[in-house]
Design an enzyme around this catalytic site. Structure first.
Site, PDB file in Angstrom:
ATOM      1  N   ASP A 186       0.815  -1.217   0.000  1.00  0.00           N
ATOM      2  CA  ASP A 186       0.000   0.000   0.000  1.00  0.00           C
ATOM      3  C   ASP A 186       0.852   1.271   0.000  1.00  0.00           C
ATOM      4  OD1 ASP A 186      -2.077  -1.773   0.271  1.00  0.00           O
ATOM      5  OD2 ASP A 186      -2.997  -0.760   1.985  1.00  0.00           O
ATOM      6  N   HIS A 194       3.663  -2.339   3.106  1.00  0.00           N
ATOM      7  CA  HIS A 194       3.678  -0.983   2.549  1.00  0.00           C
ATOM      8  C   HIS A 194       4.947  -0.734   1.745  1.00  0.00           C
ATOM      9  CE1 HIS A 194       0.665  -0.739   5.712  1.00  0.00           C
ATOM     10  NE2 HIS A 194       0.163   0.284   5.063  1.00  0.00           N
TER      11      HIS A 194
HETATM   12 ZN   LIG Z   1      -2.698   3.017   3.045  1.00  0.00          ZN
END
Ligand SMILES: [Zn+2]
Length: 226
Positions: free
Chosen positions: A52, A196
């Site tokens: 992400d 992430h």
């Molecule tokens: Zn996010």
């Protein structure tokens, strides 16, 4: 005749289990269902890896490691970052990974009006399409934060909502070994791992990947797109 023998064989097997587990009269049926379930989940020992908040300067290193490990992943991009890291966004698509819409600027959708929520989704769809040539079919809410109104907006735009089952909390930089043990230890068949590639220093996330792949592959997992 062969069928009859097979049936008798299955019956004997069930009877054997039933004798080992005598308490309920339902035992044979229960055993049969459990065995079928185990077989089915073994056949589907898959996990999806998702990144992400990128693309960012860390994404190319992640793409190198994915390529070396022959793993495809799903990248939940911010529209703004797709615009800032065009070459990397294009490379994500070119190397066979899936693009996912993660909003324009990581807004908390529960605080947005319906029209502001729609604008976040639509603007990002157009930006990712313009940069990569690919229109996303999946969406992930920033912070996983949504309500029925904003979920309806996302579905109206033809997007499937992707959540996660394994939160590595890699963004908090807990140390590479902690990221690895969370990713490997909490994964179950059909799981979705959240990591992430953007939003801050992601060197620990990068450093964790080779070990995550090695250990999950050793457990029999194959990687699928979310
Ligand atoms: Zn996010």
């Amino acid at each position: 005749m062969a069928k009859l023998i097979a049936l008798l064989g299955a019956g004997a097997l069930i009877l054997g289990f039933a004798q080992a587990n005598p308490p309920t009269t339902e035992a044979p049926a229960t055993v049969t269902v459990a065995a079928a379930t185990v077989q089915a989940s073994a056949a589907r020992k898959t996990v999806a890896l998702t990144f992400d908040d990128g693309p960012s300067k860390y994404t190319p290193q992640i793409l190198d490691i994915l390529r070396r490990n022959k793993v495809k992943a799903t990248f939940c991009m911010l529209g703004n970052n797709a615009g800032s890291y065009k070459k990397t966004a294009k490379r994500i698509v070119r190397e066979g990974h899936r693009v996912c819409n993660h909003s324009r600027n990581h807004a908390d959708f529960t605080t947005l009006s319906t029209s502001a929520a729609r604008s976040q989704v639509v603007w990002t769809q157009r930006k990712i399409k313009k940069v990569t040539g690919r229109t996303p079919h999946v969406f992930r809410f920033p912070y996983g934060s949504s309500n029925s109104r904003t979920r309806a907006v996302v579905r109206d735009e033809g997007l499937r909502i992707v959540g996660w089952t394994v939160d590595t909390r890699d963004w908090s930089r807990p140390g590479t070994s902690t990221i690895v043990s969370r990713a490997v230890g909490k994964t179950r068949p059909g799981g979705v791992i959240l990591m992430h590639d953007g939003g801050g220093n992601r060197s620990q996330s990068v450093a964790a990947l080779d070990k995550i792949f090695k250990r999950l592959k050793a457990k029999g997992y194959t990687f699928v797109l979310a």
